[in-house]
Design a protein around this motif. Structure first.
Motif, PDB file in Angstrom:
ATOM      1  N   ASP A  36       0.880  -1.197   0.012  1.00 45.37           N
ATOM      2  CA  ASP A  36      -0.077  -0.207   0.169  1.00 45.37           C
ATOM      3  C   ASP A  36       0.854   1.006   0.055  1.00 45.37           C
ATOM      4  O   ASP A  36       0.396   2.472  -0.391  1.00 45.37           O
ATOM      5  CB  ASP A  36      -0.759   0.080   1.325  1.00 45.37           C
ATOM      6  N   THR A  86      -0.652  10.743 -10.720  1.00 45.62           N
ATOM      7  CA  THR A  86      -1.329  10.184  -9.764  1.00 45.62           C
ATOM      8  C   THR A  86      -0.626  10.665  -8.269  1.00 45.62           C
ATOM      9  O   THR A  86      -1.312  10.872  -7.384  1.00 45.62           O
ATOM     10  CB  THR A  86      -1.392   8.767  -9.728  1.00 45.62           C
ATOM     11  N   GLY A  88      -2.214  14.112  -7.702  1.00 45.73           N
ATOM     12  CA  GLY A  88      -3.400  13.881  -6.971  1.00 45.73           C
ATOM     13  C   GLY A  88      -3.406  13.318  -5.487  1.00 45.73           C
ATOM     14  O   GLY A  88      -4.097  13.956  -4.551  1.00 45.73           O
ATOM     15  N   ALA A  89      -2.407  12.227  -5.295  1.00 50.45           N
ATOM     16  CA  ALA A  89      -2.500  11.971  -3.995  1.00 50.45           C
ATOM     17  C   ALA A  89      -1.963  12.852  -3.097  1.00 50.45           C
ATOM     18  O   ALA A  89      -2.239  13.143  -1.645  1.00 50.45           O
ATOM     19  CB  ALA A  89      -1.493  10.772  -3.858  1.00 50.45           C
ATOM     20  N   ALA A  90      -0.778  13.668  -3.519  1.00 45.79           N
ATOM     21  CA  ALA A  90      -0.435  14.782  -2.710  1.00 45.79           C
ATOM     22  C   ALA A  90      -1.460  15.896  -2.247  1.00 45.79           C
ATOM     23  O   ALA A  90      -1.449  16.475  -1.304  1.00 45.79           O
ATOM     24  CB  ALA A  90       0.836  15.604  -3.542  1.00 45.79           C
ATOM     25  N   MET A  91      -2.529  16.024  -3.095  1.00 43.42           N
ATOM     26  CA  MET A  91      -3.545  17.108  -3.005  1.00 43.42           C
ATOM     27  C   MET A  91      -4.554  16.330  -1.874  1.00 43.42           C
ATOM     28  O   MET A  91      -5.447  17.314  -1.391  1.00 43.42           O
ATOM     29  CB  MET A  91      -4.345  17.491  -4.306  1.00 43.42           C
ATOM     30  N   ASN A  92      -4.459  14.979  -1.736  1.00 43.24           N
ATOM     31  CA  ASN A  92      -5.348  14.591  -0.793  1.00 43.24           C
ATOM     32  C   ASN A  92      -4.778  13.877   0.243  1.00 43.24           C
ATOM     33  O   ASN A  92      -5.043  12.640   0.983  1.00 43.24           O
ATOM     34  CB  ASN A  92      -6.261  13.464  -1.566  1.00 43.24           C
ATOM     35  N   GLY A  93      -3.689  14.584   0.818  1.00 42.79           N
ATOM     36  CA  GLY A  93      -3.119  14.383   2.200  1.00 42.79           C
ATOM     37  C   GLY A  93      -1.967  13.367   1.978  1.00 42.79           C
ATOM     38  O   GLY A  93      -1.153  12.953   3.289  1.00 42.79           O
ATOM     39  N   LEU A  94      -1.277  12.872   1.177  1.00 47.07           N
ATOM     40  CA  LEU A  94      -0.063  11.959   1.285  1.00 47.07           C
ATOM     41  C   LEU A  94       1.037  12.965   0.858  1.00 47.07           C
ATOM     42  O   LEU A  94       1.008  13.842   0.210  1.00 47.07           O
ATOM     43  CB  LEU A  94      -0.174  10.891   0.398  1.00 47.07           C
ATOM     44  N   ILE A 133      -6.060  11.201  -6.363  1.00 44.82           N
ATOM     45  CA  ILE A 133      -6.869  11.558  -5.094  1.00 44.82           C
ATOM     46  C   ILE A 133      -7.717  10.252  -4.592  1.00 44.82           C
ATOM     47  O   ILE A 133      -7.688   9.983  -3.245  1.00 44.82           O
ATOM     48  CB  ILE A 133      -7.802  12.479  -5.403  1.00 44.82           C
ATOM     49  N   LEU A 163      -6.645   7.131  -5.067  1.00 44.16           N
ATOM     50  CA  LEU A 163      -5.401   6.345  -4.348  1.00 44.16           C
ATOM     51  C   LEU A 163      -5.182   6.696  -2.962  1.00 44.16           C
ATOM     52  O   LEU A 163      -5.123   5.806  -2.244  1.00 44.16           O
ATOM     53  CB  LEU A 163      -4.206   6.298  -5.266  1.00 44.16           C
ATOM     54  N   ALA A 164      -5.247   8.047  -2.662  1.00 47.05           N
ATOM     55  CA  ALA A 164      -4.843   8.291  -1.304  1.00 47.05           C
ATOM     56  C   ALA A 164      -6.049   8.183  -0.384  1.00 47.05           C
ATOM     57  O   ALA A 164      -5.850   7.864   0.616  1.00 47.05           O
ATOM     58  CB  ALA A 164      -4.701   9.908  -1.389  1.00 47.05           C
ATOM     59  N   ALA A 165      -7.250   8.236  -1.078  1.00 43.89           N
ATOM     60  CA  ALA A 165      -8.462   7.880  -0.221  1.00 43.89           C
ATOM     61  C   ALA A 165      -8.443   6.342   0.212  1.00 43.89           C
ATOM     62  O   ALA A 165      -8.901   6.145   1.344  1.00 43.89           O
ATOM     63  CB  ALA A 165      -9.549   8.184  -1.161  1.00 43.89           C
ATOM     64  N   ILE A 193      -5.650   4.548   0.239  1.00 44.42           N
ATOM     65  CA  ILE A 193      -4.586   4.366   1.349  1.00 44.42           C
ATOM     66  C   ILE A 193      -5.042   4.997   2.742  1.00 44.42           C
ATOM     67  O   ILE A 193      -4.674   4.191   3.808  1.00 44.42           O
ATOM     68  CB  ILE A 193      -3.164   4.842   0.944  1.00 44.42           C
TER      69      ILE A 193
END
Lengths: 327, 372
Positions: A51, A66, A69-75, B144, B146-148, B150
């Motif tokens: 993961d 991606t 995007g992941a950075a914009m949603n908290g990672l 986004i 993917l982060a959701a 994880i």
């Protein structure tokens, strides 16, 4: 203090950052069980699981897009591009998206993402496993570009990059992965982004370099020292934001400036350094601002004779220093 | 049948048939009507020389409002595209936020006047900031999602785009990745038959974008974009599926483009008069209005009331945007990064310059040659 190779410092820093902050993930090609083609992520899949250490398809644009995007949603993703040569399918995501996200949203969104990629030649990598790509990205406001030259700096700068709130491109010279060793202290130290280091003090000529060339510049400085030429070597460490103050104060002291980079000479990153020095230290200059840089061919050729011809080395730098010293 | 009153929580047969209340249906209608009215206002302002550029969502609004409806505001995410006015309104933006963007004023929620109109997105509403190279937002929405997954937030991420954009490589890379990891993701393709001037037959080798879904092992659903409740039902299913952890869905809404591509385009060069005249039959606004009236959800009285409220809202928003301050050049180097960097050199001419409207007002170049 422990003696570590360049790649060990990078691998262990990533592991520490992942232990410290569960928002840190790694995404890239072969980063999982295999641990990356250079083993930069070796063991991390076992410790952190699939993961957080994500093997992607062969899709560089997706790796970067991606991650944005992941950075914009908290990672806080660390994206690995297997070779800097393969980053170009992601150019649009880096330049149109990551670089502009904060500016275009008037500080609404940020992209805390680190993109690691091995760059550079001298390893029999030919045209597509040897490129230096820093100039493309250092040109773009909104991207930070880091190129460390020592294990100490690699660890400290990588920590700063992962914790930075903006996208950082972190280029690692692949020839240094196992050939360069250095002391890396334990503990959570940072090397700040945007700060150069004077790695060899001197009085007569400033040599500005980064990455592998920072090592070659030191070797050249030792060679010409025996001939009575005193060289000050500035290792930039961060290409953008640039530590103009250290560059200019060194040149103002020595009066002469040689810029060294492995990338093609024409419009390479060092051209901007030359321009800044010419504009802002003109009154102090006692010779032309000069460059030693890679030849202007579309890639590093494979054959070892041709590759040796392409690569900047300590001898070529020493020659450049001697010519400049003669002014 | 007696019409339901807003706020009564009543559920007509029509609303019950899709698991909604009458308030939901009226809410959707209001978004669609507002989006249309804002859009029409934009064109008026452009042709009057007040704003330099318009890119329009007319014809898409029914699908947009309905497909955004089952997503949860301020929890789920949408990466919109440049025609997504109704999507943005359904997800929390107001008419004022659209109009301040048209005028590119400092208060513009999406970019503080930095972006062209149509590039809506703001963090307060979980609407991702948008660029102009098409389909790049695909991968942001997948990331986004993917982060959701994880972070186990229970969020769903949706992106929308035209069928023209659906041909970009990022769409393939994103669908493949989202499908591999069963991400809570929805791709909504609003197929209006044209990529600016290029008709769909020269964009797709198959009749539908949704046909491609099978290549990723995910559902590909085709809906009539003028059938608002059909769009809602498809989206609800996709959201439920995503939320359950069963992976992404591709929804293709067949919509119409009622206007030229933008205020700089003359669509009569490539669309016949007959084709344009026939479009109104598939206009989602009158169709949904008629459906609501027939079901007794919307009365003439409520329709007039909503129309008056929408007009007042847009008039006020126009005045507000017209009178709002331009961004100041002294702010133009801010937010390159999260902090200021002394190494970044300001221009030789500093940060002065006209703060007035001179420069784009009365500049007719944008509208030159564009007659739709």
């Amino acid at each position: 203090m422990a003696l570590k190779t360049f790649i060990e410092a990078i691998r262990e820093t990533m592991a520490e950052e992942m232990r410290r902050d569960e928002a840190v993930i790694i995404m890239g090609e072969d980063v999982g069980l295999k641990g990356g083609v250079f083993l930069a992520t070796d063991g991390l899949f076992g410790e952190f699981g699939g993961d957080r250490v994500i093997d992607t398809p062969l899709t560089e644009s997706q790796i970067i897009g991606t991650s944005i995007g992941a950075a914009m949603n908290g990672l806080r993703p660390i994206a690995e591009i297997q070779f800097a040569d393969f980053i170009h399918p992601a150019f649009n995501q880096l330049v149109s998206e990551a670089a502009r996200m904060r500016y275009r949203s008037n500080n609404g969104f940020g992209v805390p993402m680190t993109v690691r990629a091995p760059y550079g030649g001298g390893v029999h990598g030919a045209l597509y496993h040897s490129q230096s790509v820093e100039a493309f990205f250092a040109h773009v406001p909104g991207l930070k570009v880091v190129i460390p030259s020592t294990p100490y700096d690699a660890a400290g700068l990588l920590r700063s990059s992962v914790r930075d709130d903006d996208p950082v491109l972190f280029f690692e010279h692949k020839k240094m992965y196992r050939s360069v060793r250095g002391d890396v202290p334990g503990g959570d130290y940072l090397v700040p982004l945007g700060k150069a280091a004077i790695t060899h003090p001197g009085t007569q000529i400033t040599v500005i370099a980064y990455g592998l060339m920072a090592h070659y510049a030191l070797e050249a400085a030792d060679v010409v020292a025996e001939e009575g030429i005193s060289v000050e070597v500035v290792d930039l460490r961060t290409l953008r934001p640039l530590d103009k103050e250290t560059v200019l104060s060194s040149v103002k002291k020595t009066g002469k400036c040689l810029v060294v980079y492995e990338d093609n000479r024409f419009l390479g990153y060092g051209a901007e350094i030359c321009s800044i020095v010419a504009e802002e230290a003109f009154d102090y200059l006692d010779g032309p601002v000069t460059r030693i840089a890679g030849p202007d061919v579309p890639g590093v050729p494979y054959n070892h004779v041709l590759e040796d011809w392409f690569m900047v080395n300590p001898e070529k730098i020493a020659d450049g220093i001697r010519k400049l010293a003669a002014y | 049948m007696a019409a339901t009153r807003p706020g009564s929580g009543a559920t007509s047969e029509l609303a019950a048939s899709v698991g909604l209340t009458d308030d939901d249906l009226i809410g959707m209608y209001r978004v669609i009507a507002t989006a249309r009215a804002v859009d029409e206002r934009m064109w008026v302002l452009n042709r009057a020389g007040r704003i330099p550029f318009v890119i329009s969502g007319q014809g898409h609004e029914g699908a947009q409002a309905a497909i955004a409806w089952p997503l949860e505001r301020k929890k789920d995410w949408i990466a919109p595209f440049y025609r997504s006015i109704a999507t943005c309104l359904a997800f929390g933006m107001q008419a004022r936020d659209i109009l301040t963007a048209q005028y590119a004023k400092a208060i513009d929620l999406s970019s503080g006047g930095r972006q062209m109109p149509g590039h809506y997105g703001n963090v307060a509403n979980n609407l991702v900031s948008l660029s102009s190279p098409v389909a790049t937002q695909m991968l942001h929405a997948v990331g986004i999602a993917l982060a959701a997954k994880i972070r186990k937030t229970g969020q769903v991420a949706m992106t929308s785009m035209g069928e023209g954009s659906s041909n970009q490589g990022d769409v393939h890379e994103g669908l493949n990745f989202a499908a591999i990891h069963k991400l809570p993701f929805i791709l909504c393709v609003e197929n209006n038959g044209y990529a600016i001037s290029v008709p769909v037959e020269r964009q797709l080798a198959t009749p539908n974008v949704a046909d491609r879904a099978s290549g990723y092992g995910i559902p590909g659903v085709i809906v009539d974009g003028a059938d608002v409740l059909g769009c809602y039902t498809a989206a609800k299913e996709a959201v439920d599926r995503a939320r359950r952890g069963d992976g992404p869905t591709l929804i293709e809404a067949k919509v119409i483009r009622l206007t030229a591509h933008s205020s700089d385009d003359q669509q009569t060069k490539y669309r016949s008069a007959e084709e344009l005249a026939g479009l109104t039959a598939n206009d989602p606004l009158p169709r949904f209005r008629a459906q609501l009236k027939e079901a007794g959800v919307l009365t003439d009285e409520l329709e007039s009331q909503i129309a008056a409220e929408v007009k007042k809202d847009i008039d006020e928003a126009t005045d507000f945007a017209e009178n709002a301050a331009d961004p100041d050049p002294s702010t133009a180097m801010q937010w390159v990064f999260a902090e200021q960097w002394p190494g970044e050199t300001p221009p030789a001419w500093g940060f002065g310059g006209s703060h007035g409207t001179e420069g784009h007002e009365g500049d007719k170049s944008a509208a030159e040659g564009a007659v739709d």
